[in-house]
Structures are given as C-alpha cells and as structure tokens.
Design an enzyme around this catalytic site. Structure first.
Site, mmCIF file in Angstrom:
data_model
loop_
_atom_site.group_PDB
_atom_site.id
_atom_site.type_symbol
_atom_site.label_atom_id
_atom_site.label_comp_id
_atom_site.label_asym_id
_atom_site.label_seq_id
_atom_site.Cartn_x
_atom_site.Cartn_y
_atom_site.Cartn_z
ATOM 1 N N ARG A 1 0.816 -1.742 -0.343
ATOM 2 C CA ARG A 1 0.611 -0.175 0.201
ATOM 3 C C ARG A 1 1.367 0.471 -0.192
ATOM 4 O O ARG A 1 1.854 1.794 -0.257
ATOM 5 C CB ARG A 1 -1.112 0.543 0.992
ATOM 6 C CG ARG A 1 -1.787 -1.047 1.379
ATOM 7 C CD ARG A 1 -2.571 -1.384 2.988
ATOM 8 N NE ARG A 1 -3.381 -2.348 2.610
ATOM 9 C CZ ARG A 1 -3.359 -3.098 3.412
ATOM 10 N NH1 ARG A 1 -2.249 -3.589 4.056
ATOM 11 N NH2 ARG A 1 -4.083 -4.483 3.302
ATOM 12 N N LYS B 1 -1.588 -3.081 8.436
ATOM 13 C CA LYS B 1 -2.788 -2.794 8.812
ATOM 14 C C LYS B 1 -3.213 -3.451 9.785
ATOM 15 O O LYS B 1 -2.104 -4.617 10.227
ATOM 16 C CB LYS B 1 -4.408 -2.923 7.649
ATOM 17 C CG LYS B 1 -5.088 -2.385 6.480
ATOM 18 C CD LYS B 1 -5.425 -2.281 6.437
ATOM 19 C CE LYS B 1 -6.488 -1.459 5.270
ATOM 20 N NZ LYS B 1 -7.743 -1.740 4.471
ATOM 21 N N HIS C 1 -2.764 2.553 -6.286
ATOM 22 C CA HIS C 1 -3.561 1.521 -5.582
ATOM 23 C C HIS C 1 -3.577 0.622 -6.797
ATOM 24 O O HIS C 1 -3.554 -1.346 -6.502
ATOM 25 C CB HIS C 1 -5.105 2.348 -4.762
ATOM 26 C CG HIS C 1 -5.684 0.907 -4.282
ATOM 27 N ND1 HIS C 1 -4.917 0.635 -2.755
ATOM 28 C CD2 HIS C 1 -6.467 -0.021 -4.130
ATOM 29 C CE1 HIS C 1 -5.640 -0.432 -2.361
ATOM 30 N NE2 HIS C 1 -6.492 -0.843 -2.916
ATOM 31 N N ARG D 1 -0.970 -1.752 -7.011
ATOM 32 C CA ARG D 1 -1.411 -2.700 -5.648
ATOM 33 C C ARG D 1 -1.915 -3.326 -6.841
ATOM 34 O O ARG D 1 -1.676 -4.617 -6.792
ATOM 35 C CB ARG D 1 -2.213 -2.021 -4.884
ATOM 36 C CG ARG D 1 -2.250 -3.477 -4.038
ATOM 37 C CD ARG D 1 -2.339 -2.359 -2.419
ATOM 38 N NE ARG D 1 -3.024 -3.401 -1.988
ATOM 39 C CZ ARG D 1 -2.632 -4.418 -0.491
ATOM 40 N NH1 ARG D 1 -1.084 -4.550 -0.502
ATOM 41 N NH2 ARG D 1 -3.410 -5.298 0.443
ATOM 42 N N HIS E 1 -3.657 -9.362 2.373
ATOM 43 C CA HIS E 1 -4.624 -9.381 3.162
ATOM 44 C C HIS E 1 -5.263 -10.674 4.509
ATOM 45 O O HIS E 1 -5.166 -11.157 4.620
ATOM 46 C CB HIS E 1 -5.808 -9.317 2.280
ATOM 47 C CG HIS E 1 -5.335 -8.947 1.012
ATOM 48 N ND1 HIS E 1 -6.002 -9.917 -0.333
ATOM 49 C CD2 HIS E 1 -5.723 -7.936 0.734
ATOM 50 C CE1 HIS E 1 -6.217 -8.006 -1.702
ATOM 51 N NE2 HIS E 1 -5.865 -7.543 -0.353
ATOM 52 N N TYR F 1 -9.254 -10.328 -7.597
ATOM 53 C CA TYR F 1 -8.161 -10.493 -9.107
ATOM 54 C C TYR F 1 -8.205 -11.754 -10.279
ATOM 55 O O TYR F 1 -7.925 -11.784 -10.443
ATOM 56 C CB TYR F 1 -6.595 -10.420 -8.031
ATOM 57 C CG TYR F 1 -6.805 -8.851 -7.171
ATOM 58 C CD1 TYR F 1 -6.031 -7.827 -7.599
ATOM 59 C CD2 TYR F 1 -6.073 -9.106 -6.087
ATOM 60 C CE1 TYR F 1 -6.411 -6.906 -6.976
ATOM 61 C CE2 TYR F 1 -5.893 -8.294 -4.890
ATOM 62 C CZ TYR F 1 -5.952 -6.890 -5.545
ATOM 63 O OH TYR F 1 -5.989 -6.145 -4.633
#
Length: 295
Positions: free
Chosen positions: A147, A171, A241, A244, A267, A276
């Site tokens: 990110r 995150k 993004h 990414r 993730h 994806y």
C-alpha cells in the site's frame, strides 16, 4: 451518547490499532447512528435496538447512499454494537442481528504488463535526486504490491538488500516480509547512493523515501507522482492502489498461488484477494472473444 463515542474511538485506536482514517470513518458513522437514535427518542446507547439500526440504514438508503456505503455503515454499526455490549452499555449485541447490505464490487482497473513496464521507465535516466526517488517509488510499488501508506512508512532498516526483502508494517500493526526483484533493487541502489543524500535534512530521520524538503514522503505526494508519470506516458489513469491491483493480477496470471498473493498483499481474508482472479478471468474471456473463431 458523546461519552460512548469517545470511548469507542479510544478503543479502536488503542486496543484494535485501527488507522486514523478507519477510526475517523467508524466514529463518523456511529455519530450519525446515535443522532438518528436520539431523534427516535433514545436517551442512551443502551436504548438502541435493531429497529433503530434498520431505520437508520433505511433513511440513508432513501437519501441516496450507495450499496457500498451502506455496507460500510452497517459494519460500523456492528462493530460499535459488539464493543458496547462488551463494555456493558448494551444488554445484547443488537448489531449481530443486522443483515449486511451486499456491496457491488467493481473489478479493479489494472495495467497490462507492457503498460506497467512503460510506467516503470517513465522517469527516464535523469540523475536528479527527485527523479531517482520517483523511480524507486514506482519500482517498489509495482514490485511488492504494498500500500502507498506502507511504502511511505518504510525506513532504511526495513529493507534487506541482501535478500531483496522489505519488512512492512501493515493494517492492525501486522508485520510481513515482501520480496522485490532486480529492477527495484537497482532503482533503490541508485536512490540511496546518489539521490537520498541530496534531499536529506534534519527532518529525514531513517525514512527510506523523502520529499523535496527532506521530510518523509507523504502518501498524497506519492499518489500525485504516480498519476503524473502515468499521464505523461499516455497510460490510463493510475494510482499507487492501481499498481497494487496490477501487481496482484500479474502474479496470478503468472501462476502464483492465491494464498501466497494474499500473504504478499497483507489481506486478512482470502476473499479480498479472490477479486483478482475475476480480473484474470475477464482478461481470458476478452482474449478468447478476440481470437477464437467460434467465440
């Protein structure tokens, strides 16, 4: 009501380690919910029930809120309800009864591999410090798929150049290691040897990528850099993004395991990565329609 919101915000930031943006979004949703609850006659959070939650979402829907926005607000309500129940503010976790409005997920826009290559070479061979920085930024974003906040948060010590791996703090303060390739290593080497020293100043600290004034490169500036080079190269509108998305798609098209891509992207859920696979299927369909005589 206000005390509950303040405590909820502190919980999100201190206990769950949510980002500043996530805390702001959740708190904004909860303030909207409790304002609606007050209009319905609730004086304390403990009086909020499932009827209030559903009424709130219904009102937002009539005001034109998109399905994705409703899904996020429902998630905020469930998170608040769960916390309030554990904190003793709600007798039951009323949010657990709230159905989740399914958001329509748009397939992410991605660059083709040849377009990504064009973007990587867009800065050219200029030896200006900012150009060397831009080349390192582009290569790192595409090589790792991390990110924009993660790449801007990298320190020099986070880069293991011997193994070509970056240590990323994602995150929820979850740490992961992500490999990168030879082109990114060359761009990093040029930036660290010939570019960073020229921009470094008292505010630089250990930051890997620096802004024009010597401080840590900001995410807003990084987005502007990527967009400007994409536009100059005549490519579709692209953001960090978007790079990414492109990295993940190209990995899957190249035969990478879905679980491995999930780990690389950071993730928490495999469902976030599975989108994806839909992108790659759409590309296969397009190629089939164009090439097969009986398509």
């Amino acid at each position: 009501m206000r005390d509950a919101v303040d405590e909820f915000a502190r919980h999100l930031a201190a206990v769950e380690s949510r980002s500043v943006h996530t805390v702001r979004a959740y708190v904004g949703d909860v303030v909207s919910l409790l304002d609606h609850a007050a209009l319905m006659g609730c004086g304390t959070p403990g009086e909020v029930d499932i009827a209030v939650l559903r009424s709130w979402l219904a009102k937002l829907r009539t005001l034109g809120a998109a399905r994705a926005s409703l899904a996020r607000r429902a998630a905020s309500a469930r998170t608040f309800s769960s916390w309030a129940h554990r904190a003793g503010l709600l007798a039951t976790d009323v949010g657990a009864q709230l159905a989740n409005p399914k958001a329509h997920r748009e397939l992410p826009a991605v660059l083709r591999a040849d377009q990504a290559k064009t973007l990587m070479t867009a800065p050219g061979d200029d030896a200006e410090p900012t150009v060397l920085r831009d080349r390192a930024l582009l290569e790192l974003l595409y090589a790792t798929g991390i990110r924009v906040s993660e790449v801007c948060g990298l320190d020099i010590a986070d880069v293991d150049r011997g193994r070509r791996v970056v240590r990323v703090l994602g995150k929820g303060n979850k740490e992961r290691s992500v490999p990168y390739g030879v082109p990114a290593e060359k761009a990093l080497d040029a930036w660290l040897r010939r570019g960073r020293g020229a921009l470094a100043g008292p505010k630089s600290g250990d930051a890997l990528l620096l802004g024009a004034r010597g401080g840590r490169l900001q995410a807003t500036v990084a987005r502007r850099i990527v967009g400007a080079y994409a536009q100059a190269a005549g490519l579709p509108r692209t953001s960090p993004h978007g790079l990414r998305h492109s990295a993940a798609t190209h990995l899957l098209e190249g035969g990478a395991d879905l679980r491995a891509v999930q780990e690389l992207l950071g993730h928490s859920s495999l469902s976030s990565t599975q989108i994806y696979t839909h992108v790659t299927v759409e590309r296969l369909r397009a190629a089939y329609r164009q090439a097969h005589p009986r398509a």
